[in-house]
Structures are given as C-alpha cells and as structure tokens.
Design a protein around this motif. Structure first.
Motif, PDB file in Angstrom:
ATOM      1  N   ASN A 149      -7.748   0.171  -4.685  1.00 31.72           N
ATOM      2  CA  ASN A 149      -7.019  -1.074  -4.903  1.00 31.72           C
ATOM      3  C   ASN A 149      -6.804  -1.339  -6.388  1.00 31.72           C
ATOM      4  N   ASN A 150      -5.755  -2.135  -6.672  1.00 33.64           N
ATOM      5  CA  ASN A 150      -5.478  -2.602  -8.030  1.00 33.64           C
ATOM      6  C   ASN A 150      -5.452  -1.446  -9.030  1.00 33.64           C
ATOM      7  N   VAL A 151      -4.583  -0.463  -8.779  1.00 37.87           N
ATOM      8  CA  VAL A 151      -4.530   0.706  -9.660  1.00 37.87           C
ATOM      9  C   VAL A 151      -3.993   0.308 -11.034  1.00 37.87           C
ATOM     10  N   GLN A 152      -4.437   1.032 -12.053  1.00 34.13           N
ATOM     11  CA  GLN A 152      -4.058   0.787 -13.436  1.00 34.13           C
ATOM     12  C   GLN A 152      -3.438   2.047 -14.030  1.00 34.13           C
ATOM     13  N   LEU A 153      -2.851   1.912 -15.224  1.00 29.69           N
ATOM     14  CA  LEU A 153      -2.229   3.060 -15.872  1.00 29.69           C
ATOM     15  C   LEU A 153      -3.226   4.205 -16.065  1.00 29.69           C
ATOM     16  N   SER A 154      -4.469   3.856 -16.331  1.00 30.01           N
ATOM     17  CA  SER A 154      -5.490   4.885 -16.561  1.00 30.01           C
ATOM     18  C   SER A 154      -5.849   5.653 -15.299  1.00 30.01           C
ATOM     19  N   ASP A 155      -5.375   5.201 -14.136  1.00 25.99           N
ATOM     20  CA  ASP A 155      -5.654   5.902 -12.878  1.00 25.99           C
ATOM     21  C   ASP A 155      -4.688   7.048 -12.624  1.00 25.99           C
ATOM     22  N   SER A 156      -3.703   7.219 -13.498  1.00 30.62           N
ATOM     23  CA  SER A 156      -2.750   8.320 -13.326  1.00 30.62           C
ATOM     24  C   SER A 156      -3.462   9.655 -13.528  1.00 30.62           C
ATOM     25  N   ILE A 207       0.843  -1.189   0.000  1.00 31.52           N
ATOM     26  CA  ILE A 207       0.000   0.000   0.000  1.00 31.52           C
ATOM     27  C   ILE A 207       0.880   1.242   0.000  1.00 31.52           C
ATOM     28  N   ALA A 208       0.655   2.130  -0.956  1.00 28.27           N
ATOM     29  CA  ALA A 208       1.375   3.396  -1.017  1.00 28.27           C
ATOM     30  C   ALA A 208       0.482   4.488  -0.441  1.00 28.27           C
ATOM     31  N   VAL A 209       1.048   5.319   0.416  1.00 27.83           N
ATOM     32  CA  VAL A 209       0.293   6.408   1.036  1.00 27.83           C
ATOM     33  C   VAL A 209       0.513   7.674   0.220  1.00 27.83           C
ATOM     34  N   ALA A 210      -0.558   8.185  -0.352  1.00 27.52           N
ATOM     35  CA  ALA A 210      -0.467   9.390  -1.170  1.00 27.52           C
ATOM     36  C   ALA A 210      -0.202  10.595  -0.275  1.00 27.52           C
ATOM     37  N   ALA A 211       0.626  11.509  -0.763  1.00 27.93           N
ATOM     38  CA  ALA A 211       0.971  12.722  -0.023  1.00 27.93           C
ATOM     39  C   ALA A 211       0.296  13.916  -0.689  1.00 27.93           C
ATOM     40  N   VAL A 261      -3.447   2.263  -3.159  1.00 30.88           N
ATOM     41  CA  VAL A 261      -3.088   3.620  -2.767  1.00 30.88           C
ATOM     42  C   VAL A 261      -4.050   4.096  -1.689  1.00 30.88           C
ATOM     43  N   LEU A 262      -3.493   4.664  -0.625  1.00 26.76           N
ATOM     44  CA  LEU A 262      -4.299   5.183   0.475  1.00 26.76           C
ATOM     45  C   LEU A 262      -4.297   6.699   0.428  1.00 26.76           C
ATOM     46  N   PHE A 263      -5.501   7.289   0.311  1.00 27.96           N
ATOM     47  CA  PHE A 263      -5.654   8.740   0.411  1.00 27.96           C
ATOM     48  C   PHE A 263      -6.016   9.050   1.856  1.00 27.96           C
TER      49      PHE A 263
END
Length: 257
Positions: free
Chosen positions: A105-112, A34-38, A51-53
């Motif tokens: 969860n399960n982020v994809q390239l289109s989530d950028s 899990i990556a924590v967004a800053a 990714v955790l917001f």
C-alpha cells in the motif's frame, strides 16, 4: 398453488440479483486504486496507489513465500499457519490476502525497481521458484506553465511542470492560427511570429505514463518584435557624430600647435 410457486421463484431470483449486485459493488470498491502486477513485465503505478503481487496456493499445498526487493526480504509467510514476518521498513504497508497474494500500500517513488517472489513448496524436494516483477512508480504531473522570452527576431517559449517525474512535453496551436495540430515536441521551442493581425495561440501539455495536464493558452501577441523603421539610422548617426567631434578636436589641436 401455482401463484405461490411463481412468487417464491420471483423472490429467489430477486435475492440472487441483489446478492450479485452486492458482490459486484464490493469487489469494485475493494479493487479501486489497486494495480495488479504482472510477472515478467513492467507495471506503472501512481504515488500513493496500492500494488497487488498475485499468488495462489493449489489445494492443501504448504508453501513459504518471500517478497524480495534489492536483497531485502520485504515479507515472508508460511501458508500452513498464516504467519508472516515483516521488515521494519514496510510496517503498516503490507497486507497478505486470503489466497496468498501480497499487497503493498501507499507506494512511493523509492519503491520503483525489480521484485522477486520466492516460493518454496515444503512438500516437494524441488528448488524454490522465482517470479520477477518490475515496478515503476510515477508522480502525477501538475498543470504546466508557459514562459515567453521576447527577443529581437523571435520568441522563445518554455514549458515546465513543478511536479511529476519522467515528464515529456508537446505543443499545440489553437484557432484561428492553427487547427489543434501538434507542432512541436520538447520542453522549449523557438517561434518566428506572424504579424500581430495573424497571431497564433499555443498550449503546452505535460505527461508521463500515468497522468497528463495541459497549460493555459498563451498568445504570441504578448511580444512585439517589430522595430521602428527609422531605428536602424540611430547607430549610424551616432557614429557620424562621434567622427565629426574627433575631427574637430584634431583640427583645433593642430591649429594651436
């Protein structure tokens, strides 16, 4: 009596240690991958990662929270009743944590792209607050391959990786021809090889912000760029032969007429 108290204290201490270790293992396992967004910065993540917001309500604060991406409300929820509405494009991919943080969860390239978290305190007349998060999703690079094009005076090397986005390439030499130093940046390079007795081996590395992979080494001995010494006389001899034949034809033509 003292021995009994000492045993009781030791038992309590061991229980506390076991509980701490259990919590530590649980937390590590829970946050793995899990990556924590800053807020206000860019967060680089891998395809398939979570990714955790982050968000946390204060006390009995009653708020509504919305996660917005490209004008789409990904999810909105009301803290008082723990109810949320989810966009159909994100079904089975969004979780709401106990503290109000939103996990994708399960982020994809289109989530950028750029995300906003809109927070509105229902007990306050102030306008909503916004937090900005920039998410950049990368596909891990695959092991690159090197192809060599053998030319007359040089060798053209090309490095390519079939998987990965925003990939950069670099080249290194290997002993005995080098000392592991980077000799070139870029996907291709031109080599003017040394004699075969001093041939050099090269490797190529492909990387992006989340991954890195190195190719198998290639020895420039695969190409032979030296031409035979007598080979340069062949075109000249052919030219002279052609001129001689043309001269004979002209001679016989004039003689017959």
């Amino acid at each position: 009596m003292n021995n009994q108290n000492e045993r009781l204290e030791r038992s309590r201490w061991l229980c506390a240690v076991n509980m701490f270790l259990h919590i530590l293992v649980y937390q590590c396992g829970r946050t793995e991958g899990i990556a924590v967004a800053a807020a206000g910065s860019t967060t680089n993540v891998k395809v398939g990662q979570s990714v955790l917001f982050p968000f946390s309500t204060e006390g009995n604060q009653i708020v509504t929270i919305e996660l917005i991406f490209n004008s789409i409300i990904v999810v909105s929820w009301f803290s008082k009743h723990k109810l949320h509405e989810l966009h159909t494009l994100y079904e089975h991919r969004i979780d709401i944590e106990e503290d109000g943080s939103i996990r994708m969860n399960n982020v994809q390239l289109s989530d950028s792209g750029l995300y906003h978290i809109k927070t509105h305190d229902m007990s306050d007349l102030k306008p909503p607050m916004y937090s900005r998060f920039h998410l950049q999703v990368f596909e891990c690079v695959s092991k690159p391959n090197i192809t060599a094009e053998c030319r007359r005076n040089n060798i053209s090397l090309s490095c390519s990786s079939i998987r990965g986005n925003e990939v950069t390439y670099s080249w290194k030499t290997l002993p005995p021809g080098g000392n592991d130093s980077c000799v070139h940046l870029g996907q291709t390079m031109e080599i003017y090889p040394l004699p075969p007795s001093e041939s050099t081996t090269y490797t190529c590395t492909a990387q992006n912000p989340v991954s890195r992979a190195t190719s198998d080494p290639i020895d420039l001995g695969v190409c032979s760029t030296q031409q035979p010494r007598d080979g340069r006389w062949v075109p000249a001899l052919c030219g002279l032969s052609a001129l001689f034949l043309i001269g004979l034809l002209i001679f016989f033509y004039k003689r017959n007429h």
